[in-house]
Design a protein around this motif. Structure first.
Motif, PDB file in Angstrom:
ATOM      1  N   UNK A 173      16.263  14.439  48.664  1.00  0.00           N
ATOM      2  CA  UNK A 173      16.906  13.120  48.711  1.00  0.00           C
ATOM      3  C   UNK A 173      17.827  13.005  49.918  1.00  0.00           C
ATOM      4  N   UNK A 174      18.617  14.066  50.170  1.00  0.00           N
ATOM      5  CA  UNK A 174      19.533  14.059  51.317  1.00  0.00           C
ATOM      6  C   UNK A 174      18.791  13.950  52.633  1.00  0.00           C
ATOM      7  N   UNK A 175      17.562  14.470  52.682  1.00  0.00           N
ATOM      8  CA  UNK A 175      16.766  14.430  53.914  1.00  0.00           C
ATOM      9  C   UNK A 175      16.086  13.072  54.094  1.00  0.00           C
ATOM     10  N   UNK A 176      16.258  12.179  53.106  1.00  0.00           N
ATOM     11  CA  UNK A 176      15.681  10.849  53.229  1.00  0.00           C
ATOM     12  C   UNK A 176      14.223  10.756  52.809  1.00  0.00           C
ATOM     13  N   UNK A 177      13.716  11.766  52.081  1.00  0.00           N
ATOM     14  CA  UNK A 177      12.344  11.712  51.574  1.00  0.00           C
ATOM     15  C   UNK A 177      12.269  10.653  50.476  1.00  0.00           C
ATOM     16  N   UNK A 178      11.315   9.730  50.588  1.00  0.00           N
ATOM     17  CA  UNK A 178      11.220   8.656  49.593  1.00  0.00           C
ATOM     18  C   UNK A 178       9.952   8.757  48.741  1.00  0.00           C
ATOM     19  N   UNK A 179       8.896   9.413  49.257  1.00  0.00           N
ATOM     20  CA  UNK A 179       7.640   9.572  48.521  1.00  0.00           C
ATOM     21  C   UNK A 179       7.148  11.001  48.703  1.00  0.00           C
ATOM     22  N   UNK A 180       6.531  11.552  47.681  1.00  0.00           N
ATOM     23  CA  UNK A 180       5.867  12.856  47.797  1.00  0.00           C
ATOM     24  C   UNK A 180       4.521  12.772  47.091  1.00  0.00           C
ATOM     25  N   UNK A 181       3.620  13.675  47.456  1.00  0.00           N
ATOM     26  CA  UNK A 181       2.369  13.838  46.712  1.00  0.00           C
ATOM     27  C   UNK A 181       2.406  15.178  45.993  1.00  0.00           C
ATOM     28  N   UNK A 182       1.993  15.191  44.734  1.00  0.00           N
ATOM     29  CA  UNK A 182       1.990  16.414  43.944  1.00  0.00           C
ATOM     30  C   UNK A 182       0.561  16.760  43.526  1.00  0.00           C
ATOM     31  N   UNK A 183       0.321  18.050  43.321  1.00  0.00           N
ATOM     32  CA  UNK A 183      -0.977  18.538  42.822  1.00  0.00           C
ATOM     33  C   UNK A 183      -0.785  18.918  41.355  1.00  0.00           C
ATOM     34  N   UNK A 184      -1.351  18.126  40.458  1.00  0.00           N
ATOM     35  CA  UNK A 184      -1.141  18.361  39.019  1.00  0.00           C
ATOM     36  C   UNK A 184      -1.935  19.566  38.502  1.00  0.00           C
ATOM     37  N   UNK A 185      -2.868  20.079  39.357  1.00  0.00           N
ATOM     38  CA  UNK A 185      -3.602  21.278  38.959  1.00  0.00           C
ATOM     39  C   UNK A 185      -2.762  22.539  39.179  1.00  0.00           C
ATOM     40  N   UNK A 186      -1.752  22.458  40.067  1.00  0.00           N
ATOM     41  CA  UNK A 186      -0.922  23.629  40.373  1.00  0.00           C
ATOM     42  C   UNK A 186       0.476  23.536  39.772  1.00  0.00           C
ATOM     43  N   UNK A 187       0.851  22.382  39.280  1.00  0.00           N
ATOM     44  CA  UNK A 187       2.170  22.192  38.682  1.00  0.00           C
ATOM     45  C   UNK A 187       2.097  21.143  37.590  1.00  0.00           C
ATOM     46  N   UNK A 188       3.243  20.822  37.031  1.00  0.00           N
ATOM     47  CA  UNK A 188       3.249  19.861  35.927  1.00  0.00           C
ATOM     48  C   UNK A 188       3.010  18.450  36.452  1.00  0.00           C
ATOM     49  N   UNK A 189       2.564  17.576  35.557  1.00  0.00           N
ATOM     50  CA  UNK A 189       2.318  16.175  35.872  1.00  0.00           C
ATOM     51  C   UNK A 189       3.481  15.338  35.344  1.00  0.00           C
ATOM     52  N   UNK A 190       3.459  14.055  35.630  1.00  0.00           N
ATOM     53  CA  UNK A 190       4.445  13.161  35.041  1.00  0.00           C
ATOM     54  C   UNK A 190       4.275  13.121  33.530  1.00  0.00           C
ATOM     55  N   UNK A 191       5.360  13.063  32.778  1.00  0.00           N
ATOM     56  CA  UNK A 191       5.223  12.969  31.324  1.00  0.00           C
ATOM     57  C   UNK A 191       4.605  11.627  30.945  1.00  0.00           C
ATOM     58  N   UNK A 192       3.859  11.565  29.831  1.00  0.00           N
ATOM     59  CA  UNK A 192       3.271  10.290  29.409  1.00  0.00           C
ATOM     60  C   UNK A 192       4.371   9.305  29.027  1.00  0.00           C
ATOM     61  N   UNK A 193       4.107   7.993  29.182  1.00  0.00           N
ATOM     62  CA  UNK A 193       5.125   7.009  28.804  1.00  0.00           C
ATOM     63  C   UNK A 193       5.365   7.028  27.300  1.00  0.00           C
ATOM     64  N   UNK A 194       6.579   6.752  26.840  1.00  0.00           N
ATOM     65  CA  UNK A 194       6.855   6.737  25.404  1.00  0.00           C
ATOM     66  C   UNK A 194       6.120   5.593  24.723  1.00  0.00           C
ATOM     67  N   UNK A 195       5.745   5.754  23.465  1.00  0.00           N
ATOM     68  CA  UNK A 195       5.060   4.669  22.748  1.00  0.00           C
ATOM     69  C   UNK A 195       6.000   3.482  22.578  1.00  0.00           C
ATOM     70  N   UNK A 196       5.437   2.264  22.517  1.00  0.00           N
ATOM     71  CA  UNK A 196       6.293   1.088  22.340  1.00  0.00           C
ATOM     72  C   UNK A 196       7.007   1.126  20.997  1.00  0.00           C
TER      73      UNK A 196
END
Length: 406
Positions: free
Chosen positions: A45-68
């Protein structure tokens, strides 16, 4: 699977494969790495990075959205009421095109007011700085509605009216800069007022010095430098300015390393207002045609400011300024991966590398194409790819006056 996410969604345990920034623009020497902890995310964040790409096969993915969840009726009522109140309190939104039309009229009004004040200073009459206050208020409202309208339009200037248009352009920039920094509106008003008045001391100088096409002699340069204290003398005699406005007038030519003028102030000895004014003043001057040199592109100007961070300019404020105007500011000519040239129309302030552009020219064929607007953040429907680099209008024989968004 490779997934592009905003930096705010990055979590420890994810595997980053792309920082979406040129390697010269940050201090991370590895582009692919496992995110260990929150501290590492803080560094990004301090370096001004605003977007990244992640590999979900090598690390965790975003958690699923909570149910309504079912919401009680009384809470729904309160929610809709609060939304209605917010909409009532917020200013009416208008299109970017309409904001640019309003901004064009506002630039004319502001330039005329500054010109009147400079004529008054030259004639030895009272300089009524209060006349600028309604204009500054309108400029703040314009930038609040859309920061991509006023400042880019103000960058285009006529040689005969450079002084007044430079005052308006730098005021528009410092308003956007202050808003991005989260400053209170009264403080932004003082910054803008000082910026509009900062060169009024030039009214006391021989106009031939200001417009001289060649290099100035040491004696001539000393005379030009005197415009700072001349301006303060005029304003102190006829106007009641805030401390912030006075700091802008006095310090906009001071430099972070102490090599500026008139007092050779350095580092934190220069006020925040003075350090901000130095950045916007230099950026607008670099991107404007001057008698002694042609304008350079906004991207090249930002690169020079960035290179001079820590010497000429406050490095943290330079970084903040880049986030304000964008890596590719509105009006910049860019080359896309498809080989087409496009003009930056509008920024995504959460993704500065992928603005909205207008494709206008095929570089390989050296011919115009039917203009088409493309949002580079969209993966579907974008057949042009991403930006390769900023280009020069002059190199391709294109007119920035014709293609700047209006």
């Amino acid at each position: 699977m490779i997934r592009q996410i905003p930096i705010r969604q990055l979590l420890p345990g994810m595997y980053v494969v792309d920082l979406h920034r040129h390697w010269l623009e940050h201090s991370f020497w590895r582009r692919r790495f496992f995110v260990r902890d929150e501290a590492q995310i803080g560094r990004l964040l301090e370096e001004g990075i605003v977007q990244v790409s992640i590999d979900t096969a090598k690390g965790i993915d975003l958690p699923p959205p909570p149910p309504p969840r079912l919401v009680p009726d009384n809470l729904l009522v309160r929610t809709f009421m609060s939304r209605a109140e917010r909409l009532k309190a917020s200013p009416a939104t208008i299109s970017l095109g309409e904001e640019r039309r309003r901004a064009s009229r506002l630039i004319t009004e502001a330039s005329a007011t500054v010109s009147d004040l400079m004529l008054a200073a030259r004639a030895g009459r009272e300089v009524d700085a209060a006349r600028l206050e309604p204009v500054v208020s309108k400029m703040i409202e314009s930038v609040s509605r859309n920061p991509d309208a006023l400042a880019p339009l103000a960058r285009l200037k006529q040689a005969a009216t450079y002084a007044t248009e430079h005052a308006v352009a730098t005021a528009a920039l410092i308003i956007a800069f202050g808003q991005k920094q989260g400053m209170a509106q009264p403080e932004i008003e003082k910054l803008a007022l000082g910026t509009m008045l900062k060169d009024i001391g030039q009214a006391a100088l021989d106009a031939r010095l200001i417009t001289k096409p060649g290099m100035l002699s040491q004696a001539e340069y000393s005379v030009v430098q005197s415009h700072v204290e001349e301006g303060l003398s005029v304003l102190e005699a006829t106007s009641h300015l805030s401390e912030t406005s006075v700091a802008v007038v006095l310090e906009h030519h001071e430099r972070y390393n102490g090599c500026g003028y008139p007092y050779r102030m350095a580092g934190d000895g220069i006020s925040v207002a003075g350090r901000m004014a130095a950045i916007v003043d230099s950026y607008d001057a670099m991107t404007s045609d001057r008698p002694y040199r042609p304008a350079i592109s906004p991207s090249d100007a930002l690169r020079q400011l960035y290179d001079q961070g820590g010497t000429q300019f406050d490095p943290s404020l330079v970084t903040a300024f880049v986030r304000t105007v964008g890596i590719y500011p509105v009006g910049t000519l860019v080359l896309l991966e498809s080989g087409h040239l496009a003009v930056v129309e509008e920024l995504h302030h959460d993704n500065l590398l992928s603005p909205i552009v207008r494709v206008i020219y095929h570089a390989a064929r050296h011919q115009y194409v039917t203009p088409v607007e493309i949002d580079l953040t969209r993966k579907v429907g974008n057949h042009y790819g991403q930006i390769v680099r900023a280009e020069s209008y002059e190199r391709w024989g294109l007119s920035p006056l014709r293609w700047l968004p209006a």
